[in-house]
Write a protein that holds these residues in place. Structure first.
Motif, PDB file in Angstrom:
ATOM      1  N   SER A  48      18.109   8.476 106.864  1.00 37.69           N
ATOM      2  CA  SER A  48      17.090   7.580 107.118  1.00 37.69           C
ATOM      3  C   SER A  48      15.666   8.192 107.421  1.00 37.69           C
ATOM      4  CB  SER A  48      17.527   6.526 108.231  1.00 37.69           C
ATOM      5  OG  SER A  48      17.493   7.122 109.257  1.00 37.69           O
ATOM      6  N   HIS A  49      15.668   9.393 108.132  1.00 39.79           N
ATOM      7  CA  HIS A  49      14.295   9.849 108.427  1.00 39.79           C
ATOM      8  C   HIS A  49      14.731  11.282 108.907  1.00 39.79           C
ATOM      9  CE1 HIS A  49      15.685   8.224 112.292  1.00 39.79           C
ATOM     10  NE2 HIS A  49      14.677   8.900 113.108  1.00 39.79           N
ATOM     11  N   GLY A  50      13.704  12.068 109.307  1.00 34.41           N
ATOM     12  CA  GLY A  50      13.820  13.444 109.608  1.00 34.41           C
ATOM     13  C   GLY A  50      14.189  13.683 111.077  1.00 34.41           C
ATOM     14  N   HIS A  51      14.239  12.916 111.904  1.00 35.64           N
ATOM     15  CA  HIS A  51      14.659  13.458 113.425  1.00 35.64           C
ATOM     16  C   HIS A  51      15.929  14.079 113.418  1.00 35.64           C
ATOM     17  CE1 HIS A  51      11.465  10.318 115.052  1.00 35.64           C
ATOM     18  NE2 HIS A  51      10.979  11.438 114.657  1.00 35.64           N
ATOM     19  N   PHE A  52      16.080  14.966 114.220  1.00 33.06           N
ATOM     20  CA  PHE A  52      17.208  15.812 114.542  1.00 33.06           C
ATOM     21  C   PHE A  52      18.431  15.027 115.059  1.00 33.06           C
ATOM     22  CE2 PHE A  52      18.192  15.353 119.027  1.00 33.06           C
ATOM     23  CZ  PHE A  52      17.422  14.993 119.635  1.00 33.06           C
ATOM     24  N   ASP A  53      18.332  13.796 115.529  1.00 33.80           N
ATOM     25  CA  ASP A  53      19.406  13.121 115.777  1.00 33.80           C
ATOM     26  C   ASP A  53      19.992  12.364 114.487  1.00 33.80           C
ATOM     27  OD1 ASP A  53      16.945  11.605 116.395  1.00 33.80           O
ATOM     28  OD2 ASP A  53      18.234   9.978 117.327  1.00 33.80           O
ATOM     29  N   HIS A  54      19.550  12.507 113.366  1.00 35.88           N
ATOM     30  CA  HIS A  54      19.742  11.927 112.255  1.00 35.88           C
ATOM     31  C   HIS A  54      20.251  12.768 110.951  1.00 35.88           C
ATOM     32  CE1 HIS A  54      18.739   7.837 113.505  1.00 35.88           C
ATOM     33  NE2 HIS A  54      18.163   8.488 114.469  1.00 35.88           N
ATOM     34  N   VAL A  55      19.652  13.989 111.122  1.00 37.37           N
ATOM     35  CA  VAL A  55      19.876  14.996 109.993  1.00 37.37           C
ATOM     36  C   VAL A  55      20.484  16.550 110.723  1.00 37.37           C
ATOM     37  CG1 VAL A  55      17.646  14.426 109.055  1.00 37.37           C
ATOM     38  CG2 VAL A  55      17.561  16.371 110.442  1.00 37.37           C
ATOM     39  N   VAL A 109      10.141   0.929 110.667  1.00 39.10           N
ATOM     40  CA  VAL A 109       8.856   1.447 111.334  1.00 39.10           C
ATOM     41  C   VAL A 109       9.048   2.185 112.717  1.00 39.10           C
ATOM     42  CG1 VAL A 109       7.009   0.204 112.877  1.00 39.10           C
ATOM     43  CG2 VAL A 109       7.710  -1.097 110.927  1.00 39.10           C
ATOM     44  N   HIS A 110       8.602   3.413 112.373  1.00 35.30           N
ATOM     45  CA  HIS A 110       9.314   4.451 113.252  1.00 35.30           C
ATOM     46  C   HIS A 110       8.661   5.702 113.047  1.00 35.30           C
ATOM     47  CE1 HIS A 110      12.593   6.123 115.561  1.00 35.30           C
ATOM     48  NE2 HIS A 110      12.633   7.167 115.028  1.00 35.30           N
ATOM     49  N   SER A 111       8.946   6.936 113.310  1.00 28.98           N
ATOM     50  CA  SER A 111       8.200   8.045 113.023  1.00 28.98           C
ATOM     51  C   SER A 111       9.023   9.012 112.383  1.00 28.98           C
ATOM     52  CB  SER A 111       7.467   8.861 114.236  1.00 28.98           C
ATOM     53  OG  SER A 111       8.516   9.046 115.174  1.00 28.98           O
ATOM     54  N   GLY A 139      18.224   2.084 109.719  1.00 28.48           N
ATOM     55  CA  GLY A 139      17.509   3.336 110.035  1.00 28.48           C
ATOM     56  C   GLY A 139      17.038   3.003 111.352  1.00 28.48           C
ATOM     57  N   ASP A 140      16.050   3.969 112.167  1.00 30.08           N
ATOM     58  CA  ASP A 140      15.671   3.875 113.400  1.00 30.08           C
ATOM     59  C   ASP A 140      14.320   3.059 112.875  1.00 30.08           C
ATOM     60  OD1 ASP A 140      17.450   5.468 114.460  1.00 30.08           O
ATOM     61  OD2 ASP A 140      15.907   6.953 115.277  1.00 30.08           O
ATOM     62  N   THR A 141      14.334   1.687 113.568  1.00 28.37           N
ATOM     63  CA  THR A 141      13.059   0.971 113.222  1.00 28.37           C
ATOM     64  C   THR A 141      12.907   0.026 114.335  1.00 28.37           C
ATOM     65  OG1 THR A 141      12.050  -0.463 111.881  1.00 28.37           O
ATOM     66  CG2 THR A 141      14.405  -0.533 112.080  1.00 28.37           C
TER      67      THR A 141
HETATM   68 NI    NI Z   1      14.223   8.566 114.833  1.00 26.21          NI
END
Ligand code: NI
Ligand code: MN
Length: 227
Positions: A48-55, A109-111, A139-141
């Protein structure tokens, strides 16, 4: 469809004989110590996005399983630099037909920053249309109005997967509104309990959803449920 929870925002969904894995974060998650990251199956991995807790475990699992990793263009490029050859880039608003069904990348809506500090592009959610049922992973939003667009094109969501841990994403009350926005009464909660900032009271959370005639499911880590 079968849904297996691997902790935090990581889960697997078996649909039409294919195994879809989402946002793998297992080895660094103390709560998921029972899960063997090298035994997880995957034909596709959605990020969903690049943050460590997702990849964090994406490259390791992708290399072992040779799964196709689906992510935005920036993460796709980063995966290539990590030696992941089998990946599929998407961007927001686009739909692609895969062998198990079609997937639309939608707004979140996240980073998004990758673990090495490189730019992760815009964070995303995914809407799945399959012959076994349709579903949405946010995702994270934060709660946002674009969620109202989803039922205009993806009717009859069988279930949706929403973050509920608050602080970094929506909390319970906004997740209830999100479920209303996407017109789906069956919610699987993710992104809670893993860190100090996102611990929730499970009973209270489920009670709040049922007060609004919605079901919140919180399968324990390692558990598989039929949907
Ligand atoms: Ni995140
Ligand atoms: Mn996160």
């Amino acid at each position: 469809m079968k849904f297996t929870y691997f902790g935090h925002a990581c889960f697997g969904i078996e649909v039409n004989g294919y195994y879809l894995l989402f946002d793998p974060f297992i080895t660094d998650n103390e709560l998921a110590s029972e899960i063997n990251v090298d035994e997880i199956e995957a034909d596709f991995i959605f990020l969903s996005h690049g943050h460590f807790d997702h990849v964090a475990d994406a490259v390791r699992i992708a290399k072992r399983t040779e799964a196709t990793v689906v992510a935005n263009f920036e993460i796709y490029s980063w995966l290539g630099k990590q030696g992941v050859e089998n990946a599929h880039p998407m961007n927001h608003g686009g739909t692609w037909k895969f062998d198990f069904g079609s997937v639309k990348m939608v707004n979140a809506v996240h980073s998004s920053e990758l673990p090495d500090g490189s730019y992760g592009g815009n964070p995303a959610g995914f809407v799945f249309t399959t012959s076994e049922g349709n579903f949405y992973y946010a995702g994270d939003t934060a709660l946002h109005m674009d969620m109202k667009l989803i039922p205009l094109t993806s009717k009859d969501l069988h279930f949706c997967i929403l973050p509920i841990g608050d602080n970094f994403t929506m909390g319970i009350n906004d997740a209830i509104l999100a479920a209303e926005f996407v017109k789906c009464d069956r919610v699987i909660g993710v992104h809670y309990d893993t860190f100090g900032f996102i611990k929730i009271d499970h009973k209270e959370a489920m009670k709040s959803f049922s007060k609004h005639d919605k079901e919140l499911m919180l399968p324990s880590i390692g558990k598989t449920i039929e949907l």
